[in-house]
Design an enzyme around this catalytic site. Structure first.
Site, mmCIF file in Angstrom:
data_model
loop_
_atom_site.group_PDB
_atom_site.id
_atom_site.type_symbol
_atom_site.label_atom_id
_atom_site.label_comp_id
_atom_site.label_asym_id
_atom_site.label_seq_id
_atom_site.Cartn_x
_atom_site.Cartn_y
_atom_site.Cartn_z
ATOM 1 N N ARG A 80 0.816 -1.212 0.000
ATOM 2 C CA ARG A 80 0.000 0.000 0.000
ATOM 3 C C ARG A 80 0.847 1.259 0.000
ATOM 4 N NH1 ARG A 80 -3.079 1.756 -2.759
ATOM 5 N NH2 ARG A 80 -3.972 -0.332 -2.676
ATOM 6 N N LYS B 165 2.362 24.740 -4.144
ATOM 7 C CA LYS B 165 1.105 24.175 -3.634
ATOM 8 C C LYS B 165 1.159 22.655 -3.698
ATOM 9 C CE LYS B 165 -1.426 28.326 -4.974
ATOM 10 N NZ LYS B 165 -2.443 28.925 -5.862
ATOM 11 N N LYS C 65 5.844 39.304 -3.517
ATOM 12 C CA LYS C 65 4.407 39.358 -3.787
ATOM 13 C C LYS C 65 3.821 40.596 -3.103
ATOM 14 C CE LYS C 65 2.668 35.138 -4.509
ATOM 15 N NZ LYS C 65 2.107 33.802 -4.225
ATOM 16 N N GLU D 159 5.873 39.587 -8.519
ATOM 17 C CA GLU D 159 4.512 39.387 -9.007
ATOM 18 C C GLU D 159 3.898 40.739 -9.362
ATOM 19 O OE1 GLU D 159 1.299 36.565 -7.203
ATOM 20 O OE2 GLU D 159 1.064 38.533 -6.260
ATOM 21 N N ASP E 198 0.082 38.107 -12.986
ATOM 22 C CA ASP E 198 -0.950 37.443 -12.204
ATOM 23 C C ASP E 198 -2.367 37.815 -12.631
ATOM 24 O OD1 ASP E 198 -1.930 35.826 -10.103
ATOM 25 O OD2 ASP E 198 -2.173 37.594 -8.814
#
Length: 306
Positions: A119, A154, A186, A215, A236
């Site tokens: 598994r 992510k 950012k 960004e 973006d």
């Protein structure tokens, strides 16, 4: 049929070995309990001296990835059980397109080890193959455009090295491995530093060895970022027209800045991929490669003894 003991994506170093070892140890602890742990069903029903052979087979069409971690799973399980490590031979390497029913490899050794490992190795291979399969759809959609698909941070906690390797197996490109290797300025960093220029200058002063990405969400912000000395711009959530305008502004300054890589990010879909690439960006970043890919069904089939 050719066979190999090394299933890595050709020309790729594979996922970080230390990261894979930690991942496998953690996964086995989840399944077996704290090391050495136990599998109460297998250890009760299978003689420790029994040997067998199992096929690793695809149950659906896709791109296989993660075969490279199987050896580590087998080695750690064998160590926990005090048994020999099974041998693994592979008919295809990671990154290969497979069809449902294809046998991609064969494992031979103590049956206890094969079943205890089953598994954990399938979870990892299925997850990686799902990421590779999803990535290949994007890579195919961008074929011939000059643009490439990028991953993001992510990722599933603990699986980053494997998932980013799977992106490469699917024909994609890794952006950065984490917060440590590339600076990404950012909106929150701009607020904290007071301006784009202030944020870029602060990174240059503190970490002069890293590339600086910025960004932007409006064409005029691209000018500010270039003035500050950004190496790479994230465009973006822009529509196609705004992307074309921004790309043109940046390319018009290439004589002074050199080539600055441009990445479209946010609100991207496969249906839109070719049109976005046609705006002239170098990359499309897609968080869904790692946060939303379904697994590819892969099975371990123990062969019945004659």
């Amino acid at each position: 049929m050719t066979t190999s003991t090394d299933p890595r994506l050709p020309g790729d170093p594979g996922p970080d070995a230390a990261a894979v070892a930690r991942l496998v140890a953690s996964a086995l602890d989840e399944d077996l309990g704290t090391a050495p742990g136990r599998d109460v069903t297998t250890q009760a029903t299978v003689d420790a001296a029994a040997r067998g052979t199992a096929d690793v087979a695809a149950r659906a069409d896709g791109v296989v990835a993660g075969l490279v971690v199987v050896a580590e799973v087998l080695a750690q399980v064998a160590d926990r059980l005090g048994l020999p490590v099974p041998e693994a031979t592979w008919h295809v390497p990671d990154g290969t397109r497979v069809r449902a029913g294809d046998v991609v490899g064969r494992l031979t050794g103590p049956v206890q080890v094969l079943l205890v490992a089953e598994r954990t190795l399938l979870n990892l291979v299925s997850r990686a193959s799902g990421v590779a399969t999803h990535t290949r759809r994007w890579a195919d959609a961008l074929a011939g455009t000059g643009a490439r698909v990028l991953d993001t941070r992510k990722t599933t906690p603990g699986l980053r090295a494997l998932e980013k390797y799977a992106v490469r197996c699917g024909g994609g490109t890794n952006k950065r491995m984490g917060l440590h290797d590339v600076a990404m300025v950012k909106d929150n960093h701009v607020v904290a530093a007071g301006s784009v220029a202030g944020a870029v200058a602060a990174v240059r002063a503190a970490f002069p060895d890293v590339a600086v990405q910025v960004e932007v969400d409006r064409p005029e912000q691209a000018d500010e970022a270039l003035d500050a000395g950004a190496d790479f711009l994230l465009l973006d959530n822009m529509d196609d027209a705004t992307l074309r305008d921004t790309v043109a502004r940046v390319r018009d300054r290439a004589g002074a800045t050199g080539h600055v890589d441009l990445e479209a990010t946010g609100n991207l879909t496969l249906d839109r991929a070719a049109a976005v690439a046609a705006t002239g960006v170098d990359y499309l970043s897609v968080g869904a490669l790692t946060h939303s890919s379904p697994i590819l069904d892969v099975a371990l089939d123990l062969r019945a003894e004659p």
